[in-house]
Design an enzyme around this catalytic site. Structure first.
Site, PDB file in Angstrom:
ATOM      1  N   ASP A  37      15.017 -59.563 -41.935  1.00  0.00           N
ATOM      2  CA  ASP A  37      13.925 -60.265 -41.241  1.00  0.00           C
ATOM      3  C   ASP A  37      12.572 -60.077 -41.939  1.00  0.00           C
ATOM      4  O   ASP A  37      11.581 -60.662 -41.521  1.00  0.00           O
ATOM      5  CB  ASP A  37      13.818 -59.775 -39.797  1.00  0.00           C
ATOM      6  CG  ASP A  37      15.018 -60.171 -38.956  1.00  0.00           C
ATOM      7  OD1 ASP A  37      15.709 -61.138 -39.332  1.00  0.00           O
ATOM      8  OD2 ASP A  37      15.273 -59.512 -37.931  1.00  0.00           O
ATOM      9  N   THR A  77       5.707 -41.136 -47.934  1.00  0.00           N
ATOM     10  CA  THR A  77       5.486 -40.324 -49.137  1.00  0.00           C
ATOM     11  C   THR A  77       6.763 -40.278 -49.974  1.00  0.00           C
ATOM     12  O   THR A  77       7.786 -40.846 -49.622  1.00  0.00           O
ATOM     13  CB  THR A  77       5.046 -38.899 -48.752  1.00  0.00           C
ATOM     14  OG1 THR A  77       6.031 -38.303 -47.898  1.00  0.00           O
ATOM     15  CG2 THR A  77       3.712 -38.929 -48.011  1.00  0.00           C
ATOM     16  N   ALA A 100      -2.261 -43.332 -48.114  1.00  0.00           N
ATOM     17  CA  ALA A 100      -2.682 -41.954 -47.869  1.00  0.00           C
ATOM     18  C   ALA A 100      -1.443 -41.122 -47.603  1.00  0.00           C
ATOM     19  O   ALA A 100      -0.491 -41.584 -46.964  1.00  0.00           O
ATOM     20  CB  ALA A 100      -3.636 -41.872 -46.672  1.00  0.00           C
ATOM     21  N   ASN A 102      -1.637 -38.611 -45.779  1.00  0.00           N
ATOM     22  CA  ASN A 102      -1.843 -38.196 -44.395  1.00  0.00           C
ATOM     23  C   ASN A 102      -3.044 -38.939 -43.835  1.00  0.00           C
ATOM     24  O   ASN A 102      -4.116 -38.937 -44.447  1.00  0.00           O
ATOM     25  CB  ASN A 102      -2.068 -36.677 -44.326  1.00  0.00           C
ATOM     26  CG  ASN A 102      -1.913 -36.136 -42.934  1.00  0.00           C
ATOM     27  OD1 ASN A 102      -2.540 -36.595 -41.996  1.00  0.00           O
ATOM     28  ND2 ASN A 102      -1.057 -35.136 -42.790  1.00  0.00           N
ATOM     29  N   PHE A 103      -2.886 -39.580 -42.684  1.00  0.00           N
ATOM     30  CA  PHE A 103      -3.946 -40.398 -42.097  1.00  0.00           C
ATOM     31  C   PHE A 103      -4.767 -39.665 -41.049  1.00  0.00           C
ATOM     32  O   PHE A 103      -5.693 -40.239 -40.479  1.00  0.00           O
ATOM     33  CB  PHE A 103      -3.339 -41.672 -41.478  1.00  0.00           C
ATOM     34  CG  PHE A 103      -2.994 -42.712 -42.502  1.00  0.00           C
ATOM     35  CD1 PHE A 103      -3.912 -43.684 -42.862  1.00  0.00           C
ATOM     36  CD2 PHE A 103      -1.758 -42.713 -43.123  1.00  0.00           C
ATOM     37  CE1 PHE A 103      -3.604 -44.634 -43.819  1.00  0.00           C
ATOM     38  CE2 PHE A 103      -1.434 -43.662 -44.074  1.00  0.00           C
ATOM     39  CZ  PHE A 103      -2.361 -44.627 -44.423  1.00  0.00           C
ATOM     40  N   HIS A 135       7.465 -28.599 -41.106  1.00  0.00           N
ATOM     41  CA  HIS A 135       7.639 -29.891 -40.454  1.00  0.00           C
ATOM     42  C   HIS A 135       8.928 -29.904 -39.640  1.00  0.00           C
ATOM     43  O   HIS A 135       9.743 -28.988 -39.731  1.00  0.00           O
ATOM     44  CB  HIS A 135       7.674 -31.031 -41.482  1.00  0.00           C
ATOM     45  CG  HIS A 135       6.327 -31.414 -41.990  1.00  0.00           C
ATOM     46  ND1 HIS A 135       5.701 -30.757 -43.023  1.00  0.00           N
ATOM     47  CD2 HIS A 135       5.455 -32.383 -41.589  1.00  0.00           C
ATOM     48  CE1 HIS A 135       4.521 -31.313 -43.249  1.00  0.00           C
ATOM     49  NE2 HIS A 135       4.353 -32.298 -42.394  1.00  0.00           N
ATOM     50  N   HIS A 136       9.109 -30.974 -38.885  1.00  0.00           N
ATOM     51  CA  HIS A 136      10.319 -31.157 -38.087  1.00  0.00           C
ATOM     52  C   HIS A 136      11.541 -31.338 -38.995  1.00  0.00           C
ATOM     53  O   HIS A 136      11.428 -31.702 -40.167  1.00  0.00           O
ATOM     54  CB  HIS A 136      10.165 -32.371 -37.163  1.00  0.00           C
ATOM     55  CG  HIS A 136       9.762 -33.627 -37.880  1.00  0.00           C
ATOM     56  ND1 HIS A 136      10.656 -34.474 -38.476  1.00  0.00           N
ATOM     57  CD2 HIS A 136       8.536 -34.157 -38.111  1.00  0.00           C
ATOM     58  CE1 HIS A 136      10.021 -35.481 -39.034  1.00  0.00           C
ATOM     59  NE2 HIS A 136       8.726 -35.317 -38.829  1.00  0.00           N
ATOM     60  N   LYS A 139      12.293 -34.567 -41.234  1.00  0.00           N
ATOM     61  CA  LYS A 139      11.502 -34.940 -42.412  1.00  0.00           C
ATOM     62  C   LYS A 139      12.331 -34.704 -43.666  1.00  0.00           C
ATOM     63  O   LYS A 139      12.818 -33.595 -43.905  1.00  0.00           O
ATOM     64  CB  LYS A 139      10.200 -34.140 -42.475  1.00  0.00           C
ATOM     65  CG  LYS A 139       9.297 -34.588 -43.621  1.00  0.00           C
ATOM     66  CD  LYS A 139       7.916 -33.978 -43.511  1.00  0.00           C
ATOM     67  CE  LYS A 139       7.018 -34.424 -44.661  1.00  0.00           C
ATOM     68  NZ  LYS A 139       6.832 -35.885 -44.707  1.00  0.00           N
ATOM     69  N   GLY A 145       4.112 -34.836 -48.539  1.00  0.00           N
ATOM     70  CA  GLY A 145       3.055 -35.503 -49.303  1.00  0.00           C
ATOM     71  C   GLY A 145       1.708 -34.845 -49.105  1.00  0.00           C
ATOM     72  O   GLY A 145       0.886 -34.764 -50.033  1.00  0.00           O
TER      73      GLY A 145
END
Length: 238
Positions: A37, A77, A100, A102-103, A135-136, A139, A145
Site C-alpha cells: 500500500d 536507526t 534524528a 532521537n527526537f 532499552h526494552h 529493540k 542510535g
C-alpha cells in the site's frame, strides 16, 4: 496536517495517538503486513511522512517518500550506511528529509551537554570514559542510535579517542559501550568518566515514548514546505 505513518509499532501508535489528539489526520499507516500500500498515490495524500520502522526497511521507505515528493521525518536507526544515498536523493528530487537518532528535546539537550563536558575533559587524559545504554528487549539494534550519537560527540572532542566498541574488550583509543536489553525500558543513556580519585557521570532516562513522539511531530510540522536535509539542531536552533 495530513500524516503518513511508515512503521506502526509502539512509536507509530504513540505518534498516531498524539497526532490525532492534536487535530492532525493520519491518512496512511504502513507496516510489514501492508507494504504494497506504500504507493506514490497513497503517499501523496499526506503532507508529510513519519518513518519509524525497522533498519532493513527504513531506506526503502525514505526513498519512496522522496520519489513521491513527500517530506519525510525519519527516526529509525542502524541504516546510516546509506545516509549519503538518501542525501543524494534529497538533492535529486529537491525533497526534504529530517533525520534524528532521537527526537526527545531532553536527549538533544543531553547531546549538547555531552559535547561540552567532553571538551572540558579533553584536558584531563587521566580520566577514562565509557558508556552504557539500556532499552526494552524488543529493540533490535545495539548500541542504540542515541548511544552512537553520544559516542560521536565524544570522539569529536576527546583527542585521545579514535573509535568506539560494543560487546568486546576495547583497544587503545576505543570507547567501550555496554548495551543492555531488559523489560520495557524506553531508554537510558549514561556517560561515565573514571579516575583513581573520583567518577563523573551524566545520565538521561526517558520515562515514556511520549517525548520522542512529540519531538517527531514537531519536526513533521516544521519540515513541511522546506527543502534539504535537516536534524534536531535545525529545529531547536543549537
Amino acid at each position: 496536517m495530513k500524516i503518513a505513518l511508515l512503521g506502526y509499532g509502539k512509536m507509530g501508535k504513540t505518534i498516531d495517538q498524539l497526532a490525532t489528539a492534536d487535530g492532525h489526520e493520519i491518512v496512511l499507516k504502513i507496516d510489514k503486513d501492508n507494504v504494497a500500500d506504500r504507493t506514490p498515490e497513497n503517499l501523496k495524500k499526506a503532507d508529510v511522512a513519519i518513518e519509524f520502522s525497522q533498519p532493513d526497511s527504513a531506506f526503502d521507505n525514505i526513498c519512496a517518500c522522496l520519489e513521491s515528493g513527500v517530506p519525510v521525518v525519519a527516526g529509525t536507526t542502524a541504516w546510516l550506511d546509506r545516509l549519503d544515498e538518501a542525501k543524494a536523493l534529497v538533492e535529486q528530487h529537491q525533497g526534504a528529509l529530517f533525520y534524528a537518532s532521537n527526537f526527545s528535546i531532553g536527549v538533544n539537550i543531553f547531546f549538547a551537554l555531552n559535547r561540552q563536558l567532553a571538551k572540558m575533559m579533553n584536558a584531563h587524559p587521566d580520566y577514562t570514559v565509557d558508556m552504557e545504554e539500556i532499552h526494552h528487549t524488543q529493540k533490535l539494534d545495539a548500541p542504540s542510535g542515541t548511544a552512537i550519537t553520544l559516542a560521536e560527540g565524544l570522539l569529536d572532542n576527546l583527542e585521545q579517542k579514535s573509535g568506539w566498541v560494543e560487546g568486546k574488550e576495547p583497544q587503545a583509543g576505543e570507547i567501550p559501550i555496554t548495551s543492555k536489553r531488559e523489560g520495557m525500558v524506553p531508554g537510558t543513556h549514561i556517560v561515565n568518566y573514571h579516575s583513581s580519585v573520583d567518577t563523573i557521570t551524566i545520565k538521561h532516562e526517558a520515562h515514556s515514548r511520549e517525548g520522542f513522539a512529540k519531538g517527531a511531530l514537531s519536526a513533521a510540522t516544521w519540515i513541511v514546505g522546506k527543502q534539504g536535509f535537516f536534524g534536531m539542531s535545525d529545529l531547536l536552533g543549537y
